[in-house]
Every structure is written in C-alpha cells, then in structure tokens.
Scaffold this motif. Sequence first.
Motif, PDB file in Angstrom:
ATOM      1  N   LEU A  26       0.836  -1.209   0.000  1.00 39.70           N
ATOM      2  CA  LEU A  26       0.000   0.000   0.000  1.00 39.70           C
ATOM      3  C   LEU A  26       0.866   1.253   0.000  1.00 39.70           C
ATOM      4  O   LEU A  26       0.518   2.249  -0.649  1.00 39.70           O
ATOM      5  CB  LEU A  26      -0.943  -0.004   1.214  1.00 39.70           C
ATOM      6  N   GLN A  27       1.999   1.198   0.694  1.00 35.76           N
ATOM      7  CA  GLN A  27       2.926   2.331   0.678  1.00 35.76           C
ATOM      8  C   GLN A  27       3.464   2.558  -0.733  1.00 35.76           C
ATOM      9  O   GLN A  27       3.524   3.687  -1.215  1.00 35.76           O
ATOM     10  CB  GLN A  27       4.083   2.082   1.650  1.00 35.76           C
ATOM     11  N   MET A  28       3.824   1.470  -1.393  1.00 32.41           N
ATOM     12  CA  MET A  28       4.325   1.568  -2.766  1.00 32.41           C
ATOM     13  C   MET A  28       3.232   2.099  -3.697  1.00 32.41           C
ATOM     14  O   MET A  28       3.494   2.941  -4.553  1.00 32.41           O
ATOM     15  CB  MET A  28       4.817   0.203  -3.247  1.00 32.41           C
ATOM     16  N   LEU A  29       2.006   1.623  -3.489  1.00 33.44           N
ATOM     17  CA  LEU A  29       0.888   2.084  -4.307  1.00 33.44           C
ATOM     18  C   LEU A  29       0.648   3.576  -4.095  1.00 33.44           C
ATOM     19  O   LEU A  29       0.415   4.317  -5.056  1.00 33.44           O
ATOM     20  CB  LEU A  29      -0.374   1.283  -3.975  1.00 33.44           C
ATOM     21  N   SER A  34       0.398   8.854  -6.015  1.00 34.86           N
ATOM     22  CA  SER A  34       0.490  10.249  -5.585  1.00 34.86           C
ATOM     23  C   SER A  34       1.643  11.017  -6.221  1.00 34.86           C
ATOM     24  O   SER A  34       1.492  12.184  -6.566  1.00 34.86           O
ATOM     25  CB  SER A  34       0.634  10.319  -4.070  1.00 34.86           C
ATOM     26  N   TYR A  35       2.789  10.388  -6.337  1.00 29.55           N
ATOM     27  CA  TYR A  35       3.971  11.115  -6.766  1.00 29.55           C
ATOM     28  C   TYR A  35       4.397  10.806  -8.192  1.00 29.55           C
ATOM     29  O   TYR A  35       4.862  11.700  -8.898  1.00 29.55           O
ATOM     30  CB  TYR A  35       5.119  10.857  -5.789  1.00 29.55           C
ATOM     31  N   ALA A  36       4.255   9.562  -8.614  1.00 34.88           N
ATOM     32  CA  ALA A  36       4.666   9.194  -9.966  1.00 34.88           C
ATOM     33  C   ALA A  36       3.503   9.274 -10.959  1.00 34.88           C
ATOM     34  O   ALA A  36       3.723   9.162 -12.158  1.00 34.88           O
ATOM     35  CB  ALA A  36       5.264   7.792  -9.963  1.00 34.88           C
ATOM     36  N   ALA A  37       2.287   9.444 -10.453  1.00 29.59           N
ATOM     37  CA  ALA A  37       1.081   9.493 -11.285  1.00 29.59           C
ATOM     38  C   ALA A  37       0.978   8.274 -12.210  1.00 29.59           C
ATOM     39  O   ALA A  37       0.550   8.370 -13.349  1.00 29.59           O
ATOM     40  CB  ALA A  37       1.026  10.799 -12.080  1.00 29.59           C
ATOM     41  N   THR A  38       1.380   7.136 -11.679  1.00 30.25           N
ATOM     42  CA  THR A  38       1.332   5.881 -12.430  1.00 30.25           C
ATOM     43  C   THR A  38      -0.112   5.396 -12.529  1.00 30.25           C
ATOM     44  O   THR A  38      -0.826   5.397 -11.524  1.00 30.25           O
ATOM     45  CB  THR A  38       2.181   4.807 -11.715  1.00 30.25           C
TER      46      THR A  38
END
Length: 159
Positions: A26-29, A34-38
């Motif tokens: 969940l942290q990776m998600l 949020s930051y990489a807009a993946t």
Amino acid sequence: MHLSSFYLAKRLSHRTKQLREIQMDLQMLETEISYAATPLEAAFRKISQTNTGVIGDLFFRCTHYLETLDGATTYECWEKSLKEIIPHLAMKPLEIEWLHHFGKIIGNSDRADQQKHLKLMMAKFKQAELEAREEQLKHEKMYKTLGFLTGALIVIVLI
C-alpha cells in the motif's frame, strides 16, 4: 493433534508476514499514485513484481484481470482476485473485510482522496500487525510445545 498445533503456529507467523506485506504494498501504491502518477494497472503490476508472496499474487491476479477482462471495473477485478487468494490468507475476517473495502475505493476518486484512503488502510493494517505480532509471541511457542508433547505422548502410547 500435534500437526494442527504446528499449523496454528505457522499460521500466526504467516499472518504477521502478510500484514507487513500489505502495508509495504500500500505504501508503494501510494507513492506510485500520488507522486509518480502511475496508472493503477501499471502500479499493481509493479507491486506484483516486487512482492512474491500471497499479497503480491493478489496484485498480480488483479493486474491480469484488468488486462484481460474487457469492460470489468477495478472493483470487479479486485474482488475476483481476492476470492481466489482468500484460502491462502492467514488474516482474520475483519482484515479480509478491509481488503474488500480497499477494492471498493481504489480507482474511484482523485489522487488526494486515494492517498487519504491508503494512509487509513495502512494505519489499520499497522495496528493489526502489532496485534498479530503480540499474539504470535504469546501463542506460537505454546502451540509448538503442545504439538511436540502430543507427538511424544503418541510415541509413548505406541511403545
């Protein structure tokens, strides 16, 4: 009886491990969204490639269904994946319910709202991990000892 005691002890350690894994995922998600807009599908794929455990398999299956089930929603793919891995989860019913809830919220709002939900989910799973670790420390040795003593008793009776 003795094998079931070892099974219970192993299940306690699996639960703690799975709760830790879901937090990391969940942290990776959260970072990916949020930051990489993946895009969600790519974020799920990335998670499944870094986590080879049961939780990683959940993300792998969901990615697969997002790619192959034409017109299926994220929630439908998540639920299908979750139903397939539930037999392999060592989590309590409430923790599995949190995973169901996660499927309902992910991909259905803007980044800020999803980040808020992810932080809340991580906090819930963190608390559950602390409780699981406490339970593991308290009961794992007892279950193993009980299993060993039951096995020894069977050997004595058979002699």
